[in-house]
Design an enzyme around this catalytic site. Structure first.
Site, PDB file in Angstrom:
ATOM      1  N   TYR A   1      -9.251  -8.464  -5.815  1.00  0.00           N
ATOM      2  CA  TYR A   1      -8.087  -7.827  -6.431  1.00  0.00           C
ATOM      3  C   TYR A   1      -7.630  -8.561  -7.684  1.00  0.00           C
ATOM      4  O   TYR A   1      -6.807  -8.039  -8.426  1.00  0.00           O
ATOM      5  CB  TYR A   1      -6.915  -7.803  -5.446  1.00  0.00           C
ATOM      6  CG  TYR A   1      -6.929  -6.679  -4.458  1.00  0.00           C
ATOM      7  CD1 TYR A   1      -8.009  -6.505  -3.613  1.00  0.00           C
ATOM      8  CD2 TYR A   1      -5.863  -5.804  -4.351  1.00  0.00           C
ATOM      9  CE1 TYR A   1      -8.024  -5.482  -2.683  1.00  0.00           C
ATOM     10  CE2 TYR A   1      -5.868  -4.780  -3.419  1.00  0.00           C
ATOM     11  CZ  TYR A   1      -6.949  -4.629  -2.588  1.00  0.00           C
ATOM     12  OH  TYR A   1      -6.962  -3.615  -1.669  1.00  0.00           O
TER      13      TYR A   1
ATOM     14  N   HIS B   1      -3.555  -9.576   3.205  1.00  0.00           N
ATOM     15  CA  HIS B   1      -4.992  -9.689   3.436  1.00  0.00           C
ATOM     16  C   HIS B   1      -5.279 -10.764   4.471  1.00  0.00           C
ATOM     17  O   HIS B   1      -4.729 -11.859   4.405  1.00  0.00           O
ATOM     18  CB  HIS B   1      -5.726 -10.045   2.134  1.00  0.00           C
ATOM     19  CG  HIS B   1      -5.815  -8.901   1.181  1.00  0.00           C
ATOM     20  ND1 HIS B   1      -5.988  -9.074  -0.179  1.00  0.00           N
ATOM     21  CD2 HIS B   1      -5.761  -7.559   1.384  1.00  0.00           C
ATOM     22  CE1 HIS B   1      -6.026  -7.889  -0.768  1.00  0.00           C
ATOM     23  NE2 HIS B   1      -5.893  -6.970   0.161  1.00  0.00           N
TER      24      HIS B   1
ATOM     25  N   ARG C   1       0.845  -1.196   0.000  1.00  0.00           N
ATOM     26  CA  ARG C   1       0.000   0.000   0.000  1.00  0.00           C
ATOM     27  C   ARG C   1       0.878   1.243   0.000  1.00  0.00           C
ATOM     28  O   ARG C   1       2.024   1.213   0.440  1.00  0.00           O
ATOM     29  CB  ARG C   1      -0.915   0.005   1.216  1.00  0.00           C
ATOM     30  CG  ARG C   1      -1.819  -1.223   1.325  1.00  0.00           C
ATOM     31  CD  ARG C   1      -2.593  -1.204   2.635  1.00  0.00           C
ATOM     32  NE  ARG C   1      -3.467  -2.373   2.759  1.00  0.00           N
ATOM     33  CZ  ARG C   1      -3.125  -3.520   3.325  1.00  0.00           C
ATOM     34  NH1 ARG C   1      -1.901  -3.665   3.829  1.00  0.00           N
ATOM     35  NH2 ARG C   1      -3.981  -4.526   3.398  1.00  0.00           N
TER      36      ARG C   1
ATOM     37  N   HIS D   1      -3.098   2.479  -5.616  1.00  0.00           N
ATOM     38  CA  HIS D   1      -3.925   1.300  -5.368  1.00  0.00           C
ATOM     39  C   HIS D   1      -4.189   0.525  -6.649  1.00  0.00           C
ATOM     40  O   HIS D   1      -4.356  -0.700  -6.623  1.00  0.00           O
ATOM     41  CB  HIS D   1      -5.245   1.709  -4.712  1.00  0.00           C
ATOM     42  CG  HIS D   1      -5.762   0.683  -3.743  1.00  0.00           C
ATOM     43  ND1 HIS D   1      -5.178   0.461  -2.520  1.00  0.00           N
ATOM     44  CD2 HIS D   1      -6.781  -0.199  -3.832  1.00  0.00           C
ATOM     45  CE1 HIS D   1      -5.826  -0.506  -1.882  1.00  0.00           C
ATOM     46  NE2 HIS D   1      -6.804  -0.928  -2.664  1.00  0.00           N
TER      47      HIS D   1
ATOM     48  N   LYS E   1      -1.859  -2.955   7.422  1.00  0.00           N
ATOM     49  CA  LYS E   1      -3.215  -2.662   7.861  1.00  0.00           C
ATOM     50  C   LYS E   1      -3.541  -3.514   9.074  1.00  0.00           C
ATOM     51  O   LYS E   1      -3.288  -4.718   9.092  1.00  0.00           O
ATOM     52  CB  LYS E   1      -4.194  -2.968   6.723  1.00  0.00           C
ATOM     53  CG  LYS E   1      -5.562  -2.321   6.898  1.00  0.00           C
ATOM     54  CD  LYS E   1      -6.377  -2.464   5.637  1.00  0.00           C
ATOM     55  CE  LYS E   1      -7.693  -1.741   5.749  1.00  0.00           C
ATOM     56  NZ  LYS E   1      -8.497  -1.853   4.504  1.00  0.00           N
TER      57      LYS E   1
ATOM     58  N   ARG F   1      -1.380  -1.723  -7.026  1.00  0.00           N
ATOM     59  CA  ARG F   1      -1.540  -2.865  -6.114  1.00  0.00           C
ATOM     60  C   ARG F   1      -2.451  -3.915  -6.752  1.00  0.00           C
ATOM     61  O   ARG F   1      -2.156  -5.113  -6.707  1.00  0.00           O
ATOM     62  CB  ARG F   1      -2.116  -2.353  -4.791  1.00  0.00           C
ATOM     63  CG  ARG F   1      -2.342  -3.406  -3.717  1.00  0.00           C
ATOM     64  CD  ARG F   1      -2.639  -2.692  -2.405  1.00  0.00           C
ATOM     65  NE  ARG F   1      -3.275  -3.550  -1.417  1.00  0.00           N
ATOM     66  CZ  ARG F   1      -2.640  -4.377  -0.597  1.00  0.00           C
ATOM     67  NH1 ARG F   1      -1.329  -4.477  -0.672  1.00  0.00           N
ATOM     68  NH2 ARG F   1      -3.292  -5.088   0.293  1.00  0.00           N
TER      69      ARG F   1
END
Length: 334
Positions: free
Chosen positions: A288, A279, A157, A253, A182, A256
């Site tokens: 994604y 994730h 990210r 993003h 995250k 990504r």
């Protein structure tokens, strides 16, 4: 100015975010959004949080809807969704910590966010065009090329990239360490050969010439020696995409998403992609990794056992050797 009680609640909310190990961007942005809400309460003459009901929250929601962006454009659904989400998070915390008996924010509807094209991954040709559009004959251009190579080569990210320190990059081993992803979770990510090469070049020839670089821990620095801002890095990527004449919106993003889509297209296991992206849930990774039917057909052709014998598929016979007998009413059909 909002009442001391409201300010005290906001500080408690900030401490809760910090103790919950939320991302630095969340710890900074959520309280800023809530200050706007507290200013709204002050305008309405409300000094106690217990006086806030769903009517007050719906009035604030209307204020958000009718407040245009600085450029005069209306507030986008995605932005409104985020602002309402912050408000709901604040009131959920108030309810969980017994500052309020009931949560009036439950009544707030979530704005409907349309599916957007903005996250459509780039093709491999578009990635090459983007990289070629970045001039590497200037210190800033070389740094930006290293940034894009890292984003596309690792799938991290933009917030994770701007938080990298020089100790997080092991260019020789081609490994990148994300200390706080995250949710505060760290991970190790393989660094592509091209990304490792440009990072080594940046560390050797560009970064040492930046003022104050010797004392700065951050990997990517601005011209003044401060940690590069997410907005500045994003804006640079947009400029290079325009220069490359890429019609799709290009953001960090999007890179990504592109990283994940290209790995899957080349046969990577989705669980490995999930690990690299950081994730927690596999369903997030699946969003994604949307690929076109042409890519799926190519995988099917290469992997399905029957496709190995496609050269032996017989031609259609000139005359069909089988017949369907047609039933008629005379044969008792009703």
């Amino acid at each position: 100015m909002p009442s001391k009680k409201l300010i005290g609640l906001l500080r408690g909310f900030q401490r809760w975010l910090r103790m919950g190990n939320y991302a630095p961007s969340v710890q900074k942005d959520y309280p800023r959004r809530m200050r706007h809400f507290l200013a709204f309460l002050q305008e309405k003459g409300i000094e106690e949080i217990t006086r806030v009901n769903k009517e007050i929250l719906f009035a604030y929601n209307t204020r958000l809807l009718n407040t245009p962006k600085p450029d005069g454009e209306p507030c986008r659904a995605v932005t409104l969704y985020y602002k309402i989400g912050v408000l709901k998070c604040f009131f959920a915390w108030l309810h969980a910590t017994d500052h309020i008996l009931t949560n009036p924010a439950h009544a707030l509807p979530n704005p409907r966010v349309p599916k957007e094209i903005r996250r459509e991954p780039l093709t491999e040709r578009e990635v090459q065009a983007l990289l070629k559009a970045i001039p590497t004959n200037t210190p800033e251009g070389y740094r930006d090329r290293a940034i894009v190579e890292v984003l596309y080569g690792t799938g991290i990210r933009i917030g994770e990239l701007t938080s990298l320190t020089i100790n997080d990059v092991h260019a020789r081993e081609k490994v990148l360490v994300v200390r706080k992803g995250k949710g505060g979770k760290g991970r190790m990510v393989p660094l592509s050969t091209w990304a490792a090469s440009y990072v080594k070049g940046y560390l050797k020839t560009v970064r040492p010439k930046v003022p104050g670089a010797a004392a700065a821990p951050w990997l990517f620095l601005s011209r003044r020696g401060a940690r590069i801002k997410r907005g500045d890095a994003s804006a640079a990527i947009v400029r290079y995409a325009d220069k490359a004449e890429i019609e799709k919106p290009v953001t960090p993003h999007v890179l990504r998403h592109t990283f994940a889509a290209h790995l899957l297209k080349r046969g990577a296991d989705i669980r490995a992609i999930q690990e690299m992206l950081g994730h927690e849930n596999i369903t997030t990774t699946q969003r994604y990794t949307k690929i076109e039917i042409s890519d799926l057909k190519d995988v099917h052709r290469k992997c399905h056992p029957r496709e190995r014998y496609r050269t032996k598929v017989p031609d259609l016979p000139s005359v069909l050797t089988f017949h369907h007998r047609r039933r008629t009413l005379d044969e008792g059909e009703e």
